[in-house]
Write an enzyme that holds these catalytic residues in place. Structure first.
Site: not given
Length: 257
Positions: A7, A34, A147, A149, A218, A247-248
């Site tokens: 991501n 993303e 991802d 989530n 993930d 942030d991943h």
């Protein structure tokens, strides 16, 4: 074959970091989420110059998924998750690469929960489970990468008690993930690291990365015919610690095909 999911949290702003990671690790396939860029703004030339060909499904400002392949052109099989013709969010794409079906997905976040966004997340999950059953029934070698989530278990989140009402950890979300796994999918990272606290995401706030206050959201799920090919799985967590990172962190599997 090394298949990775990452991501990127905005492909335009993170392109240098993405290209650095591709050059260093040279995955055979990279699934990106993303993108946050419309279809025409995908940096195809830069990706090609790095040695990759791509198929992608863009969307202005939000969402967006792509599949990159090195040494072989990915053949797009489908875009958009079946089951809701009115869903216009760019969260799902399927591509065939060297005899393997690679599915790149970005499952909705769902917060705040309860609420309309959480309802959408659960409906999307139901559609994914329906599509997953079709893919399993096909007998083809398939990788579901992206991802999701969702933190499937307590070991996938640094402080479970703080997340009980979050859409990523609510019982309904975890139950949906386990319904998907029950079709026969192999959670590659957890299979290779059954008892380890291993994370793929660290928030930008509260110094989360330095404190290792992370989440495992993930995932790479393997269809039954690929489970025996699994050789390794891990997270390139150092990428998260670089300048202006996503942030991943990239997460990958190594398959002996």
């Amino acid at each position: 074959m090394r298949i990775a999911t990452f991501n990127v949290n905005g492909i335009t702003s993170r392109l240098p970091a993405l290209l650095q990671w591709l050059e260093e690790t040279r995955p055979d396939v990279a699934c990106l989420q993303e993108l946050k860029a419309p279809q025409e703004k995908f940096p195809e030339a830069a990706i090609n110059a790095a040695g990759y060909q791509a198929v992608w499904h863009g969307q202005k400002s939000w969402n967006g998924v792509a599949v990159l392949a090195r040494g072989a052109a990915p053949v797009e099989v489908g875009r958009g998750l079946p089951g809701d013709p009115e869903d216009e969010q760019s969260r799902y794409i399927e591509a065939a690469i060297d005899g393997v079906m690679v599915v790149c997905l970005y499952l909705p976040n769902g917060n705040p929960a309860p609420g309309p966004k959480f309802d959408y997340k659960l409906r999307w999950f139901d559609r994914l489970i329906a599509r997953g059953a079709e893919l399993i029934a096909s007998g083809a070698p398939v990788v579901l990468a992206g991802d999701f989530n969702v933190m499937p278990t307590d070991i996938d989140v640094y402080k479970p008690e703080r997340w009980v009402n979050d859409a990523l950890f609510r019982p309904e979300t975890r139950e949906a993930f386990h319904r998907l796994l029950a079709q026969g999918w192999c959670d590659a990272l957890r299979t290779m690291h059954p008892d380890e606290r291993i994370y793929t995401f660290w928030d930008y706030f509260r110094n989360a990365y330095a404190r290792d206050a992370g989440l495992r959201i993930d995932h790479l799920l393997l269809s039954p015919s690929l489970k025996g090919a699994l050789q390794a799985a891990n997270v390139d967590r150092e990428v998260r610690g670089r300048e202006k990172p996503s942030d991943h962190a990239p997460t990958w599997v190594e398959l002996d095909l």
